[in-house]
Design an enzyme around this catalytic site. Sequence first.
Site, mmCIF file in Angstrom:
data_model
loop_
_atom_site.group_PDB
_atom_site.id
_atom_site.type_symbol
_atom_site.label_atom_id
_atom_site.label_comp_id
_atom_site.label_asym_id
_atom_site.label_seq_id
_atom_site.Cartn_x
_atom_site.Cartn_y
_atom_site.Cartn_z
ATOM 1 C CB VAL A 148 -3.280 7.418 0.197
ATOM 2 C CG1 VAL A 148 -2.551 8.069 1.358
ATOM 3 C CG2 VAL A 148 -2.307 6.958 -0.877
ATOM 4 N N GLY B 165 0.836 -1.184 0.000
ATOM 5 C CA GLY B 165 0.000 0.000 0.000
ATOM 6 C C GLY B 165 0.873 1.236 0.000
ATOM 7 C CE1 TYR B 166 3.635 2.663 -4.080
ATOM 8 C CE2 TYR B 166 1.700 1.287 -4.287
ATOM 9 C CZ TYR B 166 3.009 1.557 -4.593
ATOM 10 O OH TYR B 166 3.711 0.707 -5.404
ATOM 11 C CG LEU B 167 2.431 4.494 4.014
ATOM 12 C CD1 LEU B 167 3.379 4.502 5.196
ATOM 13 C CD2 LEU B 167 1.095 3.890 4.388
#
Length: 154
Positions: free
Chosen positions: A81, A29-31
């Site tokens: 996000v 996942g992308y923060l």
Amino acid sequence: MAVEIERKFLVCKETWRSSVEEESPIQQGYLADGATTVRVRRYGELAYLTIKGPSSGISRLEFEYRIPLADAEVMLAELAVASVIEKTRYRVRCGSHVWDLDVFEGENAGLVLAEVELDAEDADFERPDWAGEEVSDDPRYYNASLSQNPYQSW
């Protein structure tokens, strides 16, 4: 300083499956996603935080740090996000390089990508018969993009 030099291809044949050396499930996942991306990846029972700079051709700065698995699980569940990407990564040797083949699941099911990391942008490498169209410069195939605009919605 770490530099990632990577070429990416759509996979057009299943012949790679007989040469798999290793496989691992991945969740990532992308923060933060923008010119610089911050990614959390669970790779089997290991977890990493990766910071990638903007691409310049097929190169970009990349810094990766191992983090506790419990921290990664919370970050994926609470801080991502966009959608968390799920895929299985297969490692396949071809010539002097080991390729990563990602078979995507969930909203990206049906997509299979092959990546090879190189020492230089103009480095020679053996291109296997299962490596189809090159998509290195197509941002739709960046994992950060796939988390926001999944393959099945194209």
